[in-house]
Design an enzyme around this catalytic site. Structure first.
Site, short mmCIF file in Angstrom:
data_model
loop_
_atom_site.label_atom_id
_atom_site.label_comp_id
_atom_site.label_asym_id
_atom_site.label_seq_id
_atom_site.Cartn_x
_atom_site.Cartn_y
_atom_site.Cartn_z
N GLY A 322 0.72 -1.26 -0.11
CA GLY A 322 0.02 0.19 -0.10
C GLY A 322 0.91 1.21 0.02
O GLY A 322 0.50 2.15 -0.64
N TRP A 325 2.19 1.58 -3.47
CA TRP A 325 1.29 2.24 -4.34
C TRP A 325 1.31 3.55 -4.47
O TRP A 325 1.01 4.21 -5.49
CB TRP A 325 -0.10 1.61 -3.93
N HIS A 326 1.50 4.29 -3.37
CA HIS A 326 1.31 5.79 -3.23
C HIS A 326 2.54 6.22 -4.06
O HIS A 326 2.50 7.42 -4.45
CB HIS A 326 1.65 6.40 -1.85
N GLY A 327 3.89 5.68 -4.21
CA GLY A 327 4.87 6.15 -4.92
C GLY A 327 6.11 5.36 -5.21
O GLY A 327 6.36 4.46 -4.00
N PHE A 478 0.13 10.28 -7.68
CA PHE A 478 -0.15 8.93 -7.44
C PHE A 478 -0.96 8.28 -8.33
O PHE A 478 -0.93 6.97 -8.37
CB PHE A 478 -0.69 8.71 -6.05
#
Length: 478
Positions: A322, A325-327, A478
């Site tokens: 997770g 996923w943001h960066g 993102f």
């Protein structure tokens, strides 16, 4: 195209009028939604329209193939895996290739080996993480027989590209959003009015609270070495409210805009800073992502079905991914790991004290839980906000070692407006749901003239109080 831009101010009413008064049939409304959504997305960079169209077409085709091979479960599995891997490969190339190439090169250098990896000079498509996850949910849900595949390609393109939530969510499930594009929609005056109210509320969060906070946050974080611990702690708390106002403001605008077109999007925030523990925080923060990770990743890893240790490991892996996923950055990975470890420790503590899931705490215990959770979230946001882990560690060191309260009055004098807005943010955030519901009911009951005057007053308030510096939405990256 940005929600807080002049272009969108022209775009939205024109699209609204054409949608309801020119394109009246379901087929034409869906086709019109696809066209304006591609215009909305292509306003930033038209080249990436090919990418979203390819993702959409492949996911639509996978659903048709899954239906045709209904009797062969093994082949269905490979069809699903192929489409999932294809979508993830596209995401990996555009978002993670350079990150892994650079880190792998550094790893080999520590052993004296030189790798000539080639990095890609490409832009990160806005919203690729959001619409990729939305497309993946369709394939997975069809494979798991949670829904039947659609044969209406226009409705499916509208589901993937629906412009209010295309760039930064909420990440909708196919089971919820796609059926809304398959049935006729009629204009609902009450729903449209409530949609306008929520749009203005979202703009207030973004332009007034988040953007004003951003001015002080940017100054503090970018010059952290000049400030004492109290000021840096204040900056972390301020960013906590900035990111909430920014992202929940975007979600409010998206949800309100969708209502104007007769579409209901899921709620994405539910007073997250009122959470009594970290598990509750993730049930209230970015709900569309946290529930997606739970249903499609955590449960697929085994969830809580294989013993406590495996459950804790699954939580940490889920939040690690997770964070990624943001960066493509180690600060996001570390941020996710902090939350994963906290969730695992919380689960272990719940087991030790014998408290069941959903059991409420009250009084002092609940108050202390909210304070501890809020401060832990603030701590983690420091790593989220900084682009460099070393900067985050230096900031934390200064927070706990340098304390010069005589500097704080100078900060208060320079950013008194931000302090006032932060106090307002506290009040608004901790206001009970019943207050918001009462306001909604009151607005709906107002006569047309009363609604119009209220809208004008809210617009005037936002214009007068908004920051002079327009800030991009944080989650656009993102």
């Amino acid at each position: 195209m940005l929600f807080n831009s002049f272009e969108f101010l022209i775009f939205l009413p024109v699209v609204f009028l054409l949608y309801w008064f020119v394109f009246k049939s379901l087929k034409w409304q869906n086709l019109f939604i696809v066209a304006v959504s591609y215009l909305f997305y292509g306003w930033w960079d038209a080249r990436f329209l090919i990418l979203i169209a390819f993702t959409t077409f492949c996911s639509f085709g996978s659903g048709i193939l899954l239906e045709k091979k209904e009797g062969d479960r093994n082949l269905q599995k490979w069809i699903s895996v192929a489409n999932i891997l294809l979508n993830l490969l596209i995401l990996a190339i555009f978002k993670y290739y350079n990150f892994f190439a650079e880190n792998l090169t550094q790893l080999f250098l520590t052993f004296g080996l030189q790798l000539d990896w080639v990095t890609l000079d490409i832009l990160l498509p806005v919203g690729i993480s959001f619409y990729t996850f939305q497309a993946l949910s369709y394939t997975i849900d069809v494979y798991q027989h949670k829904m039947k595949p659609t044969h209406d390609i226009v409705a499916f393109f509208a589901f993937i590209s629906f412009f209010p939530q295309l760039v930064a969510g909420p990440i909708e499930r196919a089971t919820h959003l796609l059926p809304q594009f398959l049935r006729s929609r009629s204009f609902d005056y009450a729903k449209a009015t409530d949609g306008m109210r929520q749009i203005l509320w979202g703009l207030f969060k973004k332009l007034v609270i988040a953007d004003n906070c951003a001015v002080a946050v940017n100054q503090i974080f970018e010059n952290y070495y000049q400030h004492d611990g109290l000021t840096l702690f204040y900056g972390a708390v301020l960013f906590t409210f900035q990111i909430y106002g920014d992202f929940s403001g975007y979600s409010d605008i998206a949800i309100g805009t969708a209502r104007l077109f007769g579409i209901n999007l899921m709620r994405n925030f539910n007073f997250p800073y009122f959470s009594r523990d970290i598990a509750e925080f993730w049930r209230r923060w970015h709900i569309s992502l946290s529930s997606w990770l739970r249903d499609y990743l955590y449960i697929s890893l085994g969830g809580n079905r294989h013993g406590k240790f495996r459950q804790y490991l699954n939580l940490i892996i889920t939040m690690f991914l997770g964070g990624l996923w943001h960066g493509a950055s180690w600060n996001f990975v570390l941020w996710g790991m902090f939350h994963g470890v906290a969730l695992a420790l919380h689960k272990a503590w719940m087991t030790i004290i014998g408290r069941k899931k959903g059991e409420e705490s009250h009084g002092v215990r609940r108050f202390l839980g909210v304070i501890i959770t809020f401060n832990f979230v603030c701590f983690c946001w420091i790593f989220f906000r900084n682009a460099d882990i070393h900067n985050s560690m230096d900031m934390l060191g200064q927070i706990f070692t340098t304390f010069r309260p005589q500097l704080f009055p100078q900060l208060l004098e320079g950013y008194w407006r931000v302090f006032a807005l932060m106090a307002l943010g506290f009040l608004l955030h901790f206001a009970p749901d019943s207050w918001e519901n009462a306001v909604c009911r009151g607005v709906i009951r107002l006569p047309f003239l009363g609604k119009a005057l209220l809208m004008v007053a809210m617009i005037y308030l936002v214009i007068q109080m908004k920051s002079s510096e327009i800030q991009p939405f944080i989650y656009f990256q993102f």
